[in-house]
Design an enzyme around this catalytic site. Structure first.
Site, mmCIF file in Angstrom:
data_model
loop_
_atom_site.group_PDB
_atom_site.id
_atom_site.type_symbol
_atom_site.label_atom_id
_atom_site.label_comp_id
_atom_site.label_asym_id
_atom_site.label_seq_id
_atom_site.Cartn_x
_atom_site.Cartn_y
_atom_site.Cartn_z
ATOM 1 N N ASP A 316 0.867 -1.175 0.000
ATOM 2 C CA ASP A 316 0.000 0.000 0.000
ATOM 3 C C ASP A 316 0.911 1.236 0.000
ATOM 4 O O ASP A 316 2.143 1.147 0.018
ATOM 5 C CB ASP A 316 -0.975 -0.033 1.187
ATOM 6 C CG ASP A 316 -2.208 0.847 0.924
ATOM 7 O OD1 ASP A 316 -2.149 1.717 0.029
ATOM 8 O OD2 ASP A 316 -3.229 0.695 1.624
HETATM 9 C C1 BGC Z 1 -5.210 3.051 0.392
HETATM 10 C C2 BGC Z 1 -5.501 1.961 -0.625
HETATM 11 C C3 BGC Z 1 -5.483 2.529 -2.011
HETATM 12 C C4 BGC Z 1 -4.161 3.214 -2.251
HETATM 13 C C5 BGC Z 1 -4.015 3.776 -3.654
HETATM 14 C C6 BGC Z 1 -3.998 3.865 0.026
HETATM 15 O O1 BGC Z 1 -3.860 4.969 0.835
HETATM 16 O O2 BGC Z 1 -5.033 2.461 1.651
HETATM 17 O O3 BGC Z 1 -6.720 1.347 -0.339
HETATM 18 O O4 BGC Z 1 -5.705 1.517 -2.951
HETATM 19 O O5 BGC Z 1 -4.020 4.276 -1.331
HETATM 20 O O6 BGC Z 1 -4.808 4.869 -3.854
#
Ligand code: BGC
Length: 757
Positions: A316
């Protein structure tokens, strides 16, 4: 005669099943040939790649890194790619993946131009490996102007309608490809078991069975047959145990015994892996003191070894760096990279710079990360790119997607919203309303598209929804368009109060539609210190109730805000969750009875701020001593609750046998009759209770559901099959077992006992 018939039937069934076995075998062997061919192609390509090219494939940057100006998360600067930065990313650092929005939603044509630019550059590199672009299209392709936006996952779960969820996912995939994007960071497969958590609405609710079945429906809807340019790669997230931080605040520590991880949190991922999800995103948080991005146990032993997942595991946002800067388990960024790559990640959502690529090359050269580890990561990335057909068709052209944003897709979104709204109270059958009723619409969620859509809508926080969904109705607009309603906001999220005006208007109305709840938020900005409904919303409800007019409370919110102080003052309660762009139109149809409510709560709705208990609690969670201790299990509403304007009668609960062995199964069936005065949909829920077990049993747990439509007076039989899987749990030795003994099955108010030998 009877016997002969049965023998014939058995023969027919046997031959059919051997036919279908043959079919299965055939398609299995075809699959393995295809995958061997693919594997060979991957291996051939990999053998030609330099270390720098490989590490580049493992690097994912955010769009902002290659755009002009310093415009992260802001819409103040016009969006434009910077060709020097694009060149640097793709040629110098050889990055394999890019994600995210420029902070504002783009038209399909702009998405096409953007992604085509990347692919054209990638085609000029020695290996010509296409970029894989990823986006959070979590309730429709929510960063594309004009897209169909559906209810958020929590609302989809409330429909208890897998087919509808699959259809919504299929449309989202189509519109995502219409935006030239092939990879969707969805679905969320964590269980929403902590009401405080600001991402609860991104889940399918608190139940493991509901979560895993909905998850599979969504993965199937997104992926269809991978390679078909109408489908996208799904990304199950956030593996594992992200959804239950102890404090309720996002990305704070979770404490989950391995037994519970296996019983509650792993199954949805296991089922989604089996359903073919080709990518997975990792939990940013820590479990039991170990950040998941550093856990070889979870990322390799369990994910690869036990679940057999062979797709891409992407980190993530900035989570490798956080091992150093936030979690403090790595003394340097370089140590963090070593830790995480060796634990098993395949791609790093870096996302702001190229340090990951530079340091990983050094780590391999120094021997701290093996080239074999790099090869396995890169093979997975190349394979998914091939499966998606990106080598042949690196970019999909919006012109080939005529149904994007069409009325027929809007109708599916509205249907999902209709089926998600959950009627929790309907005192004296005040609903449905007469068409002639004079209505006051009031409250902070009444006149904004933000509270209908929630976060991840047009921009990250959903704060631009009122600008980009102007052509869609807010609740106030949907009612006032009909001509018989007045709108006065009463109180706003910004603290403005106009309660007196609302009261005055209420006195001139027959009924009040009071819209309370939350404004949009996403992730950490949605953290709260109190889950109680804000005081000004309570005050508005109290003032309105003094008018003596009937109040219909509509809740638009991402988590169950506690409102026990005013619940007795309202006549009807509709939980709307975050129903999307067509939620207001759906609500109008429900309130006037053009549609009949059929949503069910996918979570417990707590009554008290310090008494959160999930529905499948333990017996000792409810040591009730009436009027004495506050130790009872006391919810505002329970998981599975939801009323209809008609009534359903359950009869003839029958079982094919009262006993079974470990290899056996029991068929359970029940008749449901619509005994009311209008057609409706009923969700039939099968709960099972293990009466005595070596690990304290849950009071009950959902093990099956089916949603059926019944005309007035009509009956249908619904059947379920119980095998040992429905009776099992994870024991002290971490084995999934079904222990011999008695179980109670319950459908509606009907109960039967069965015995496992
Ligand atoms: C979130 C994810 C998301 C990613 C990309 C992160 O901050 O936890 O769920 O897919 O950002 O946008």
């Amino acid at each position: 005669m009877q016997k002969l018939y049965i023998i014939l039937l058995v023969l027919v069934v046997a031959s059919c099943s051997s036919e279908s076995n043959k079919e299965d075998e055939k398609s299995m062997s075809e699959k393995s040939i295809i995958s061997t061919e693919l594997d060979t192609k991957v291996a051939t390509l990999l053998s030609k790649m330099t270390l720098e090219e490989k590490v580049g494939q493992m690097t994912q940057i955010t769009l902002d890194v290659v755009t002009k100006g310093d415009n992260q998360y802001s819409s103040s600067q016009p969006y434009a790619l910077d060709s020097a930065l694009v060149h640097k990313a793709i040629h110098t650092y050889k990055v394999g993946s890019i994600l995210n929005t420029p902070g504002v939603p783009l038209s399909r044509q702009d998405w096409y131009k953007t992604i085509k630019t990347f692919q054209d550059e990638a085609a000029k590199t020695p290996r010509q490996i296409p970029i894989i672009y990823g986006i959070d299209a979590i309730h429709g392709v929510n960063y594309t102007i004009g897209a169909t936006l559906f209810p958020q996952q929590i609302g989809l779960a409330a429909t208890f309608n897998k087919d509808l969820v699959k259809e919504a996912a299929k449309i989202s995939a189509y519109e995502t490809r219409a935006s030239s994007i092939p990879w969707n960071f969805s679905p969320v497969l964590g269980l929403g078991r902590n009401p405080l958590w600001p991402r609860l609405w991104e889940t399918f609710g608190e139940d493991v069975y509901l979560g895993k079945t909905m998850g599979v429906a969504m993965v199937e809807g997104y992926q269809g047959t991978l390679g078909d340019p109408n489908t996208v790669a799904s990304c199950m997230k956030h593996y594992l145990g992200y959804s239950v931080p102890l404090s309720g605040k996002d990305r704070t520590p979770a404490w989950i015994p391995e037994r519970e991880l296996r019983q509650y949190f792993l199954p949805a991922f296991k089922e989604a892996v089996d359903a073919g999800s080709v990518t997975l995103m990792i939990n940013s948080g820590e479990i039991n003191g170990v950040p998941v991005h550093a856990s070889k146990f979870l990322l390799t032993d369990v994910l690869r070894g036990e679940l057999g997942f062979d797709g891409i595991a992407v980190t993530d946002w900035a989570d490798i760096n956080y091992l150093h800067t936030r979690h403090k388990v790595a003394e340097t960024i370089k140590d963090a990279i070593k830790m995480s790559v060796n634990a098993g990640i395949d791609m790093s959502m870096v996302p702001h710079d190229f340090e990951f690529a530079e340091l990983l090359v050094e780590l391999v050269k120094e021997g701290s990360v093996s080239e074999e580890r790099i090869n396995s990561a890169v093979s997975r990335i190349l394979k998914v790119k091939m499966q998606l057909g990106l080598f042949e068709n690196p970019v999909t052209d919006p012109k080939k997607y005529p149904d994007f944003g069409s009325d027929k897709f809007a109708a599916v979104s509205k249907k999902a919203a209709v089926e998600s709204f959950t009627l929790l109270k309907n005192k004296d059958n005040i609903l449905p309303l007469e068409k002639s009723a004079k209505i006051l619409v009031t409250g902070p969620t009444a006149n904004t598209m933000r509270s209908l859509n929630g976060g991840w809508s047009y921009n990250w926080q959903g704060s631009e929804a009122d600008n980009y969904a102007k052509d869609k109705n807010t609740i106030a607009e949907a009612f006032t368009n009909l001509g018989n309603a007045t709108f006065i906001q009463g109180v706003s999220f910004e603290g403005e109060s106009n309660i007196d005006a609302a009261v005055k208007a209420a006195k001139q109305s027959d009924v009040i539609v009071l819209c309370l709840g939350e404004n949009s938020y996403t992730e950490t900005p949605g953290n709260i210190n109190s889950i109680l409904m804000p005081k000004d919303q309570i005050n508005l409800a109290k003032a309105l109730s003094k008018t003596g007019k009937k109040i219909i409370l509509v809740l638009l919110e991402g988590r169950p805000i506690i409102f026990n102080e005013i619940e007795p003052l309202v006549d009807a309660v509709f939980m709307g969750y975050l129903p999307g762009n067509h939620g207001a139109d759906a609500l109008v149809d429900l309130l006037f009875g053009m549609e009949n409510p059929s949503g069910r709560l996918p979570i417990n709705y707590p009554k008290h701020p310090h008494a959160f208990v999930n529905y499948n609690h333990k017996h000792s969670d409810n040591i009730s001593v009436p009027n004495y201790y506050e130790s009872d299990y006391d919810q505002q509403y329970e998981f599975g609750d939801g009323l209809s304007y008609t009534s359903f009668e359950y009869t003839n609960l029958s079982i094919s046998s009262a006993e079974m062995d470990q290899k056996g199964s029991i068929e359970v069936s029940v008749d449901i009759t619509n005994t009311g005065s209008r057609k409706g949909k009923e969700t039939v829920l099968l709960f099972i209770s293990d009466l005595y077990a070596s690990i304290t049993p849950e009071v009950r747990a959902l093990k099956g559901y089916d949603k059926i439509a019944l005309n007035k007076g009509e009956s249908k039989k619904v059947s379920f099959t119980i095998t040992k899987d429905e009776l099992s749990f994870v024991n002290e030795n971490l084995e999934t077992v079904a222990e011999p003994g008695d179980f109670e099955i319950r459908i509606g108010d009907l109960k039967k006992k069965i015995k496992l030998k």
